[in-house]
Design an enzyme around this catalytic site. Sequence first.
Site, PDB file in Angstrom:
ATOM      1  N   SER A  68      51.187  11.537  -1.498  1.00  0.00           N
ATOM      2  CA  SER A  68      50.455  11.957  -0.556  1.00  0.00           C
ATOM      3  C   SER A  68      50.606  11.308   1.062  1.00  0.00           C
ATOM      4  O   SER A  68      51.990  11.466   1.337  1.00  0.00           O
ATOM      5  CB  SER A  68      48.923  11.575  -0.990  1.00  0.00           C
ATOM      6  OG  SER A  68      47.957  12.217   0.110  1.00  0.00           O
ATOM      7  N   ASP A 193      49.104  17.623  -4.493  1.00  0.00           N
ATOM      8  CA  ASP A 193      49.019  16.381  -4.171  1.00  0.00           C
ATOM      9  C   ASP A 193      49.306  15.619  -5.623  1.00  0.00           C
ATOM     10  O   ASP A 193      48.908  15.916  -6.485  1.00  0.00           O
ATOM     11  CB  ASP A 193      47.676  15.715  -3.851  1.00  0.00           C
ATOM     12  CG  ASP A 193      47.430  14.401  -3.402  1.00  0.00           C
ATOM     13  OD1 ASP A 193      48.267  13.539  -3.771  1.00  0.00           O
ATOM     14  OD2 ASP A 193      46.631  14.063  -2.580  1.00  0.00           O
TER      15      ASP A 193
END
Length: 392
Positions: A68, A193
């Site tokens: 991320s 993610d």
Amino acid sequence: MPRQEDNLVPSPTVDPPGANPDLMPPLKVPPRVAVVLGGGGLKGFAHIGVLQALKEHGIRPALYAGTSIGALIAAARVAGIGLDEMEARARALKKPDLFRINHMGMLLERMKSPSLYLESPLRDLCDLNAPSGTFRDLKTPLLVNTVDVERGTRVVWGLPGLQDVPVREAVYASCALPGFFPPAVLQERTCIDGGTIDNLPAAIASLGMDAVIAVDVGTTSLGRARLIRRQGFAAIYMRAASIMMHALQLQPLADWRGPPMLLVRPSVGHRDMFSFVHTEELIQAGYAATMASLEQAGDCLLSAGGIYPRRRINVLVDRGKCTGCGICVSLAPGLIQLDSLGKAVLPNSLMNWSPADGDFVQHCPVEAISVVSLDGMRRTTRPITEPLQLDS
């Protein structure tokens, strides 16, 4: 009336194993060090301070890995963006630069809309900071952690066989928080993610490395989120995601069998994952935590393994509060047990703990367990209402 301290009864103690932190030698770093930057929303701005501290100590990573925002900042570093420029860009970032409601999608597609927010602002941010080209073009290796949401598996771009994709596309995927931003498609894989499975990809980054410096900004603490039920579905969702990421991170660290790891956990747990007004504080927190960890590291990164830095602590049990529920025993069966009266007790209450240790403390439902740091002048008791931090 008896004092509260009268009920804080430590178990029988022994001398803590390991080296005395006060006698640790100067920092020594092996040739091949991987730097792993975890996810955590805008709390990841702390990574900029981390990189500054590493630079000041002359540490030049042989490999970067991230999830991320950790992947985004690692990619920016690999791209050659200076730390001053990174900081300036972080300070300039405002909410409309990242979060723009996908009104049309929500109106026309409703529950089938791929995301709450538009894709383009996040893509623009990734394109601005991540290097162009594929992973094969990079001078310094970079690993970007994602999850194939269709197959339910991890995909770490930059590994052998996973290098012929645009770095920017992989970084976007790693930042695409499910529900908030649309997934990305890379090599016919629909990716989101990487924090969905592993918010701190230290294990894969450690392969072939002499040591790992891992920075956890997403699960540093789970202090009480008061009145979370009144803050809307997005806040509740993110709180649930933080709890999930924290739980997923515990076992890999507890079972760590890789090279020595310096685990840095900046004190950013009290800040919201998507707050745009604490950038300077977050950067400074990352810098301070890393400097403190490096000052304590000594030659630990030359050891055979383990997680560092370690500090001497004393675990206390308030027998007046302890109900004998056994939650602590189930979470730390090797450290704590119930005595003949059904009260929690530690055979050895003096220990050397790393930042990865002691999560069971804050799970006590009646706050009967607390920890006292014995290093230097710091003698701070931190019950569940002020989660234990061993990194600052």
